[in-house]
Design an enzyme around this catalytic site. Sequence first.
Site, mmCIF file in Angstrom:
data_model
loop_
_atom_site.group_PDB
_atom_site.id
_atom_site.type_symbol
_atom_site.label_atom_id
_atom_site.label_comp_id
_atom_site.label_asym_id
_atom_site.label_seq_id
_atom_site.Cartn_x
_atom_site.Cartn_y
_atom_site.Cartn_z
ATOM 1 N N SER A 40 0.809 -1.210 0.000
ATOM 2 C CA SER A 40 0.000 0.000 0.000
ATOM 3 C C SER A 40 0.848 1.268 0.000
ATOM 4 O O SER A 40 0.414 2.313 -0.480
ATOM 5 C CB SER A 40 -0.927 0.006 1.224
ATOM 6 O OG SER A 40 -1.836 -1.084 1.153
ATOM 7 N N ASN A 147 -6.368 4.863 -10.322
ATOM 8 C CA ASN A 147 -7.765 5.285 -10.253
ATOM 9 C C ASN A 147 -8.625 4.501 -11.235
ATOM 10 O O ASN A 147 -9.722 4.051 -10.894
ATOM 11 C CB ASN A 147 -7.866 6.786 -10.528
ATOM 12 C CG ASN A 147 -7.289 7.620 -9.402
ATOM 13 O OD1 ASN A 147 -7.441 7.284 -8.236
ATOM 14 N ND2 ASN A 147 -6.603 8.694 -9.748
ATOM 15 N N SER A 185 -39.985 -18.684 1.435
ATOM 16 C CA SER A 185 -39.624 -18.124 2.738
ATOM 17 C C SER A 185 -39.494 -16.612 2.616
ATOM 18 O O SER A 185 -38.672 -16.100 1.842
ATOM 19 C CB SER A 185 -38.304 -18.723 3.229
ATOM 20 O OG SER A 185 -37.780 -17.961 4.298
ATOM 21 N N GLN A 186 -40.287 -15.874 3.384
ATOM 22 C CA GLN A 186 -40.209 -14.416 3.315
ATOM 23 C C GLN A 186 -38.850 -13.906 3.774
ATOM 24 O O GLN A 186 -38.338 -12.911 3.233
ATOM 25 C CB GLN A 186 -41.322 -13.787 4.153
ATOM 26 C CG GLN A 186 -41.456 -12.293 3.932
ATOM 27 C CD GLN A 186 -42.604 -11.689 4.719
ATOM 28 O OE1 GLN A 186 -42.607 -11.730 5.944
ATOM 29 N NE2 GLN A 186 -43.593 -11.153 4.010
ATOM 30 N N GLN A 244 -24.283 -18.845 1.320
ATOM 31 C CA GLN A 244 -25.022 -19.265 2.508
ATOM 32 C C GLN A 244 -26.405 -19.786 2.135
ATOM 33 O O GLN A 244 -26.897 -20.763 2.720
ATOM 34 C CB GLN A 244 -25.140 -18.086 3.478
ATOM 35 C CG GLN A 244 -25.773 -18.414 4.814
ATOM 36 C CD GLN A 244 -24.869 -19.251 5.702
ATOM 37 O OE1 GLN A 244 -23.666 -19.320 5.478
ATOM 38 N NE2 GLN A 244 -25.452 -19.897 6.701
ATOM 39 N N MET A 245 -27.036 -19.154 1.164
ATOM 40 C CA MET A 245 -28.364 -19.603 0.730
ATOM 41 C C MET A 245 -28.319 -21.004 0.115
ATOM 42 O O MET A 245 -29.333 -21.713 0.119
ATOM 43 C CB MET A 245 -28.942 -18.614 -0.282
ATOM 44 C CG MET A 245 -29.381 -17.291 0.319
ATOM 45 S SD MET A 245 -29.963 -16.167 -0.958
ATOM 46 C CE MET A 245 -30.805 -14.926 0.021
ATOM 47 N N GLU A 271 -5.412 -3.125 -6.074
ATOM 48 C CA GLU A 271 -5.450 -1.708 -6.481
ATOM 49 C C GLU A 271 -5.586 -0.762 -5.289
ATOM 50 O O GLU A 271 -6.260 0.262 -5.347
ATOM 51 C CB GLU A 271 -6.604 -1.464 -7.469
ATOM 52 C CG GLU A 271 -6.531 -2.311 -8.729
ATOM 53 C CD GLU A 271 -5.380 -1.919 -9.641
ATOM 54 O OE1 GLU A 271 -4.754 -0.871 -9.403
ATOM 55 O OE2 GLU A 271 -5.090 -2.675 -10.580
ATOM 56 N N ARG A 283 -9.090 11.669 4.292
ATOM 57 C CA ARG A 283 -8.154 12.771 4.046
ATOM 58 C C ARG A 283 -8.811 13.874 3.221
ATOM 59 O O ARG A 283 -8.638 15.057 3.503
ATOM 60 C CB ARG A 283 -6.920 12.236 3.344
ATOM 61 C CG ARG A 283 -5.817 13.280 3.109
ATOM 62 C CD ARG A 283 -4.690 12.664 2.316
ATOM 63 N NE ARG A 283 -4.156 11.484 2.971
ATOM 64 C CZ ARG A 283 -3.370 10.593 2.356
ATOM 65 N NH1 ARG A 283 -3.095 10.729 1.067
ATOM 66 N NH2 ARG A 283 -2.890 9.563 3.010
#
Length: 288
Positions: A40, A147, A185-186, A244-245, A271, A283
């Site tokens: 970094s 960028n 399932s709601q 997870q589903m 990046e 900043r």
Amino acid sequence: MLRGGCQRVGARLRGLRRGPRGPADGARRGVVSCIDRSGSDAASLMTSAVRQHDHYILNGSKAFISGGGEADIYVVMCRTGGPGPRGISCVVVEKGTPGLSFGKKEKKVGWNSQPTQAVIFEDCAVPVANRIGDEGQGFLIAMKGLNGGRINVASCSLGAAHASIVLARDYLKVRKQFGEPLANSQYLQFQLADMAARLVASRLMIRTAATALQEEREDAIVLCSMAKLFATDECFAICNQALQMHGGYGYLKDYAVQQYVRDSRVHQILEGSNEVMRMLISRSLLQE
């Protein structure tokens, strides 16, 4: 400014021995950028370039280079001057140059379709004519490229999240528990709705940042940082929720959703890590 930097890079690549295309069939030659092991803190890079007559002698190494060993052209940030960003220059090194070598292929969690290797320079002589811009402009060129790279990585996350939502939706329709499809399932319906909303929000933020970057607006850097931070965090969470589903099936390599989780995780690091994105955003706010 961004457009001018890209034009300088393109002009230098066209001036190479074989140009950006190969000599035989006109196929494009792969190009990668190499910053440093400094991570970094890009301004602290250590790869040196000592001028000897009409050549630079490069020594050092670059870690985690996507396409390393496979690409034909390496756009290298190296230190031609003193410490800090003003001592960094940008040169082009072609594959096959004596003194240029590569490390082993890294064994990654994801992104396995693209090789990642260290790029190593040992008394690697590169013509001064291969420099892009003036000495000391390398850091500025690298930052301009970052960028756009942040927009690219964020956009990759969009694709993985979109595909994961489609897979989760289709799975909920066919998988039955307690005598009825999971889609009834709601709770899962609400989760799917939230995932879709977060995907669209991410897409809109990326488009806003891309427009600012293209128009070279003053707020482009902070918007690109926001888009990269928000989209990669949210889209990874979407992919993870889709897994997870799927329950236990989501953890099997027979089901594609696990690959989207593995591939999208690194987007929060590439990046510029998302911690660095938060630094750039804060900043900007504190300087107002």
